[in-house]
Design a protein around this motif. Sequence first.
Motif, short mmCIF file in Angstrom:
data_model
loop_
_atom_site.label_atom_id
_atom_site.label_comp_id
_atom_site.label_asym_id
_atom_site.label_seq_id
_atom_site.Cartn_x
_atom_site.Cartn_y
_atom_site.Cartn_z
N LYS A 187 0.83 -1.24 -0.07
CA LYS A 187 0.06 -0.12 -0.06
C LYS A 187 0.81 1.29 -0.03
O LYS A 187 2.00 1.46 0.77
CB LYS A 187 -1.03 -0.19 1.27
N PHE A 188 0.36 2.33 -0.56
CA PHE A 188 1.26 3.53 -0.93
C PHE A 188 2.38 3.50 -1.65
O PHE A 188 3.08 4.42 -1.90
CB PHE A 188 1.43 4.36 0.39
N HIS A 189 2.83 2.12 -2.05
CA HIS A 189 4.01 2.03 -2.79
C HIS A 189 3.98 1.85 -4.31
O HIS A 189 2.88 1.33 -4.81
CB HIS A 189 4.88 0.84 -2.28
N SER A 190 5.02 2.21 -5.04
CA SER A 190 4.73 2.30 -6.48
C SER A 190 4.95 0.94 -7.29
O SER A 190 5.22 -0.20 -6.71
CB SER A 190 6.18 3.14 -7.11
N ILE A 191 4.24 0.94 -8.51
CA ILE A 191 4.41 -0.26 -9.24
C ILE A 191 5.80 -0.68 -9.47
O ILE A 191 6.04 -1.91 -9.29
CB ILE A 191 4.12 0.08 -10.73
N ASP A 192 6.86 0.15 -9.63
CA ASP A 192 8.34 -0.20 -9.74
C ASP A 192 8.55 -1.18 -8.56
O ASP A 192 9.43 -2.09 -8.82
CB ASP A 192 9.03 1.04 -9.70
N LYS A 193 8.44 -0.62 -7.44
CA LYS A 193 8.72 -1.31 -6.14
C LYS A 193 8.07 -2.68 -6.25
O LYS A 193 8.85 -3.70 -5.77
CB LYS A 193 8.37 -0.51 -4.87
N ILE A 194 6.76 -2.75 -6.45
CA ILE A 194 6.19 -4.05 -6.50
C ILE A 194 6.87 -4.83 -7.63
O ILE A 194 7.11 -6.19 -7.08
CB ILE A 194 4.65 -3.88 -6.69
N GLN A 229 -9.35 1.53 -4.58
CA GLN A 229 -9.19 2.32 -5.70
C GLN A 229 -7.70 2.07 -6.17
O GLN A 229 -7.18 2.13 -7.39
CB GLN A 229 -9.50 3.86 -5.69
N GLU A 230 -6.80 2.05 -5.14
CA GLU A 230 -5.37 1.88 -5.44
C GLU A 230 -5.03 0.44 -6.00
O GLU A 230 -4.44 0.31 -6.85
CB GLU A 230 -4.63 2.25 -4.06
N LEU A 231 -5.77 -0.42 -5.43
CA LEU A 231 -5.61 -2.10 -5.51
C LEU A 231 -5.97 -2.18 -7.14
O LEU A 231 -5.34 -2.86 -7.75
CB LEU A 231 -6.19 -2.59 -4.49
N SER A 232 -7.26 -1.55 -7.16
CA SER A 232 -7.85 -1.66 -8.70
C SER A 232 -6.79 -1.38 -9.60
O SER A 232 -6.67 -2.07 -10.77
CB SER A 232 -9.29 -1.40 -8.81
N VAL A 251 2.50 -13.55 7.56
CA VAL A 251 3.17 -12.25 8.15
C VAL A 251 2.86 -11.18 7.12
O VAL A 251 3.13 -11.54 5.95
CB VAL A 251 4.45 -12.60 8.70
N ARG A 252 2.42 -10.10 7.67
CA ARG A 252 2.05 -8.87 6.79
C ARG A 252 3.13 -7.83 7.09
O ARG A 252 2.91 -7.20 7.90
CB ARG A 252 0.57 -8.39 6.83
N ILE A 253 4.00 -7.71 5.78
CA ILE A 253 5.36 -6.86 6.20
C ILE A 253 5.16 -5.74 5.05
O ILE A 253 5.37 -6.16 3.89
CB ILE A 253 6.40 -7.70 6.19
N GLY A 254 5.18 -4.59 5.49
CA GLY A 254 5.46 -3.60 4.38
C GLY A 254 6.56 -2.71 4.83
O GLY A 254 7.52 -2.95 3.80
#
Length: 223
Positions: A27-34, A51-54, A212-215
Motif C-alpha cells: 500500500k502507498f508504494h509504486s508499481i516499480d517497487k512491487i 481504488q489503489e488496488l484496482s 506475516v504482513r510486512i510493509g
Amino acid sequence: MNSGVGQRIQEIIKTLPSEVKLVAVSKFHSIDKILSAYQVGQRIFGESKEQELSKKVELLPKDIEWHYIGHLQTNKVKFIAPYISMIEAVDSVKLLNEINKQAAKCNRTIDVLLELHIAEEDSKYGFKLDECRQFLLSGAWQQLTHIRIRGLMMMASYVEDEKQIEREMMMASDFFDELKSTIFAETDCFNQRSWGMSDDYHIAIKCNSTLVRIGSAIFGERS
Ligand SMILES: *Cc1c(COP(=O)(O)O)cnc(C)c1O
C-alpha cells in the motif's frame, strides 16, 4: 533505487519458518517497487485501499495473489470480488454476507479471514472473541457457500512491550486452536493465522502465525 526491495524480501524470508508465508504489504508504494519484489519471486501482496488496488491490478502481472488487508466497506466489495484472492480483515457479519453475495455474482468462492479485536486500543476493528465464537456457533455462515473461512487475522497493540504483544498473539492462537478442535474440526481449509507486521513479526512467528504482513521493512516508509 528499488534494488534494496528484492534483497530485503530475501533476507526476511530466510528468517521465516518454511510454513509461514509472506504477504508483502505494498500500500502507498509504486508499481516499480512491487515489480522489484515480483522479480525475486514474491507473489502475495497486501493492499488496503480499493481504488489503489484496482489500479495496480490492471498494471501488474496476473499471477499475483492480492490480499485485502484493510477495513473494507461493504459498498466496495463488488469492485474487488472478481479478482481478490483473500479478504483478510472481515470484521462484521454484514461484510461477510456482502462478500458471499458478490462472490456468487462472479461465480467465485472467496477466501476470508475473520479479524479479531484483541488489542487494547479502541480504534481497532474486529470481532470480540465471544462475538466471533457465538456467530460461528450459530452456524449461519454455513449457508454462505461462496466464501471459505480460512482462519483468523489480528493486529497486536502498537506498544513497545513485547510481552504484551506476545500475550495478545497467543490469545489469538489459542482461540484458533479452540475453533479448530470444535467448529472447524472437519474443515481442513481452516488453517491460516495472520499476525505479525514489520515491527512484530519476529514475535508472531513464535506465536504460530502462518501469514506475516510486512510493509515498511521491505519497501521503506510510506509517504
Ligand atoms: C499497513 C499494514 C501492515 C504492514 O505494516 P508495516 O508496519 O509497514 O509492516 C500490516 N497489516 C495491516 C492490516 C496494515 O494495514
